[in-house]
Design an enzyme around this catalytic site. Structure first.
Site, PDB file in Angstrom:
ATOM      1  N   ASN A   1      46.298  68.955  91.904  1.00 53.45           N
ATOM      2  CA  ASN A   1      45.433  69.529  90.871  1.00 53.45           C
ATOM      3  C   ASN A   1      45.430  68.654  89.630  1.00 53.45           C
ATOM      4  O   ASN A   1      46.479  68.178  89.192  1.00 53.45           O
ATOM      5  CB  ASN A   1      45.906  70.946  90.516  1.00 53.45           C
ATOM      6  CG  ASN A   1      45.829  71.876  91.716  1.00 53.45           C
ATOM      7  OD1 ASN A   1      46.839  72.331  92.230  1.00 53.45           O
ATOM      8  ND2 ASN A   1      44.632  72.115  92.194  1.00 53.45           N
TER       9      ASN A   1
ATOM     10  N   ASP B   1      52.771  78.040  87.580  1.00 51.85           N
ATOM     11  CA  ASP B   1      51.718  77.715  86.594  1.00 51.85           C
ATOM     12  C   ASP B   1      51.011  79.006  86.179  1.00 51.85           C
ATOM     13  O   ASP B   1      49.813  79.025  85.923  1.00 51.85           O
ATOM     14  CB  ASP B   1      50.729  76.692  87.172  1.00 51.85           C
ATOM     15  CG  ASP B   1      49.839  76.047  86.110  1.00 51.85           C
ATOM     16  OD1 ASP B   1      50.130  76.213  84.902  1.00 51.85           O
ATOM     17  OD2 ASP B   1      48.849  75.395  86.482  1.00 51.85           O
TER      18      ASP B   1
ATOM     19  N   HIS C   1      47.668  65.714  85.011  1.00 52.57           N
ATOM     20  CA  HIS C   1      46.394  65.698  84.269  1.00 52.57           C
ATOM     21  C   HIS C   1      46.031  64.255  83.966  1.00 52.57           C
ATOM     22  O   HIS C   1      45.936  63.844  82.810  1.00 52.57           O
ATOM     23  CB  HIS C   1      46.506  66.537  82.996  1.00 52.57           C
ATOM     24  CG  HIS C   1      46.553  68.016  83.279  1.00 52.57           C
ATOM     25  ND1 HIS C   1      45.425  68.784  83.402  1.00 52.57           N
ATOM     26  CD2 HIS C   1      47.588  68.845  83.519  1.00 52.57           C
ATOM     27  CE1 HIS C   1      45.773  70.030  83.681  1.00 52.57           C
ATOM     28  NE2 HIS C   1      47.071  70.099  83.759  1.00 52.57           N
TER      29      HIS C   1
ATOM     30  N   GLY D   1      45.184  77.959  85.932  1.00 56.42           N
ATOM     31  CA  GLY D   1      46.491  78.573  86.116  1.00 56.42           C
ATOM     32  C   GLY D   1      46.422  79.651  87.180  1.00 56.42           C
ATOM     33  O   GLY D   1      45.347  80.055  87.613  1.00 56.42           O
TER      34      GLY D   1
ATOM     35  N   ALA E   1      42.394  73.207  82.212  1.00 60.76           N
ATOM     36  CA  ALA E   1      42.270  74.289  81.224  1.00 60.76           C
ATOM     37  C   ALA E   1      42.806  73.885  79.849  1.00 60.76           C
ATOM     38  O   ALA E   1      43.106  74.732  79.019  1.00 60.76           O
ATOM     39  CB  ALA E   1      42.978  75.527  81.733  1.00 60.76           C
ATOM     40  N   HIS E   2      42.963  72.558  79.619  1.00 62.33           N
ATOM     41  CA  HIS E   2      43.409  72.095  78.303  1.00 62.33           C
ATOM     42  C   HIS E   2      42.184  71.772  77.445  1.00 62.33           C
ATOM     43  O   HIS E   2      41.203  71.226  77.946  1.00 62.33           O
ATOM     44  CB  HIS E   2      44.291  70.845  78.436  1.00 62.33           C
ATOM     45  CG  HIS E   2      45.587  71.119  79.123  1.00 62.33           C
ATOM     46  ND1 HIS E   2      46.787  71.169  78.453  1.00 62.33           N
ATOM     47  CD2 HIS E   2      45.867  71.406  80.411  1.00 62.33           C
ATOM     48  CE1 HIS E   2      47.754  71.456  79.310  1.00 62.33           C
ATOM     49  NE2 HIS E   2      47.217  71.604  80.500  1.00 62.33           N
TER      50      HIS E   2
END
Ligand SMILES: [Zn+2]
Length: 394
Positions: free
Chosen positions: A229, A284, A205, A320, A150-151
């Site tokens: 994740n 998160d 990530h 999240g 989600a970045h």
């Protein structure tokens, strides 16, 4: 000492909690716990007497008494996220977490431009000084495009020591953790720089290989950001970051234990592989925690929450969670097979240690009087933060 921290008008109490099952870092005591002037003063077994009388005695009727929960990976709640960089938004975001056993939260920031991050870090540093949050976690911006989750992928960049130093200065001593991808050029140098400055480095990530992850751990990285994740899956011939992180006793492993991010079987395998003493439960959580379904924004990206699951409107990546840490503890007992004391430590002692919060995460004389009182089913019955009732028992 803060008198303006979130949600606390009340005075610090001088109280003796009796008839308790007290979870400490090392064991479970059956007895009493004395809190005084915002600190743990003393604890003892039922057969012992406290050295000094307390102003008040509360019989907790055999309930669990544990260190207040410590969430080291949390983006927000109640419709707000920490990236809004306003104290009102910060305290609003904390409310659903504070009501559910969490007494310390690291404010996690997703990837943003250098200018936006500086602004957010400055604002959260003031919130940390005021006692609202326990510090700042930079989740990014030095992450892998291929594992951006989600970045915002257009803002991801290579580690930049000068930028890191500006962010660290803006954090005014409150930068506790940074998540980075070790395969990016300059990552190992940044790991060393951050560790030297007392900032915990987390790997996440990432597209790193097993060897690249090991190199980051040898350089001083010590946390796995939400294991499984946003990283390559474990393969028997290419163990990748999961193999390196799970296989190294120096690493504390975050798990988002909400039954959405990680299948219970994978959670049990990870816990069995490393032992519960390296497991850190995290939320998160994003803005929908404590609110529910709806449309939200996270770091400039649109997020849809349906049936409690947050996904990017564009592409559908999980974005999240919507849980609070107390819920992760209950699910750890139910789905990971942890005993209640181990699950409570995984949400207090272990994460606090991982980010250097040495004044909390245990119930020992001199530590902060951050206490959660739980029923047999691990629902929260009462809570104190720095010796002030934030949820009164009964
Ligand atoms: Zn993440």
């Amino acid at each position: 000492m803060s008198t303006t921290a979130t949600g606390f008008g009340a005075e610090q109490v001088d109280v003796l909690l009796t008839n308790a099952r007290i979870v400490t870092a090392a064991t479970v005591h059956h007895g009493w716990l004395r809190l005084r002037q915002g600190r743990v003063a003393e604890l003892g077994s039922a057969a012992q007497q406290p050295a000094h009388p307390a102003a008040a005695t509360v019989d907790v009727a055999g309930r669990w008494v544990a260190p207040g929960l410590v969430d080291i990976h949390c983006h927000g709640g109640a419709g707000h996220d920490f990236g809004e960089a306003r104290t009102q938004a910060t305290t609003a975001a904390l409310a659903p977490h504070l009501g559910s056993g969490t007494t310390s939260t690291l404010a996690s920031l997703v990837t943003a431009s250098a200018e936006d991050l500086l602004h957010q870090v400055r604002s959260l540093a003031a919130d940390a000084t005021a006692g609202h949050v326990a510090g700042i976690h930079l989740e990014g911006p030095y992450l892998a495009e291929a594992r951006c989750g989600a970045h915002d992928p257009t803002q991801l960049r290579d580690p930049d020591p000068a930028e890191f130093e500006r962010l660290r200065a803006a954090a005014d001593g409150h930068l506790r953790m940074i998540t980075l991808a070790p395969e990016r050029p300059g990552a190992l140098e940044l790991v060393r720089r951050a560790v030297d400055a007392g900032v915990t480095v987390a790997v996440g990530h990432t597209e790193a290989t097993y060897a690249q992850t090991q190199a980051a751990l040898d350089a001083g990285a010590r946390v796995a950001t939400h294991l499984f994740n946003a990283m390559p899956a474990l393969h028997h011939r290419t163990p990748g970051p999961i193999g390196a992180l799970l296989g190294d006793d120096r690493v504390t492993v975050e798990l988002i234990n909400d039954q959405v991010h990680v299948h219970p079987a994978s959670g049990r395998i990870a816990t069995a592989a490393m032992g519960p003493e390296r497991l850190a439960l995290v939320t998160d959580a994003m803005a929908a925690a404590g609110v529910g379904d709806g449309d939200y924004e996270l770091g400039g990206l649109r997020v849809e929450v349906r049936e409690g699951t947050a996904r990017l409107a564009d592409g559908g990546a999980v974005a999240g969670s919507t849980i609070v840490l107390g819920e992760a503890v209950r699910q750890a007992v139910q789905h990971l097979g942890l005993d209640p004391a181990a699950a409570l430590r995984a949400a207090s002692t272990i994460p606090a240690r991982a980010v250097g919060l040495t004044d909390r995460g245990d119930l020992a004389p001199g530590l902060r009087a951050d206490v959660v009182i739980l029923n047999e089913d691990l629902t929260v019955a009462g809570q104190l933060r720095e010796g002030r009732w934030t949820r009164h028992l009964g």
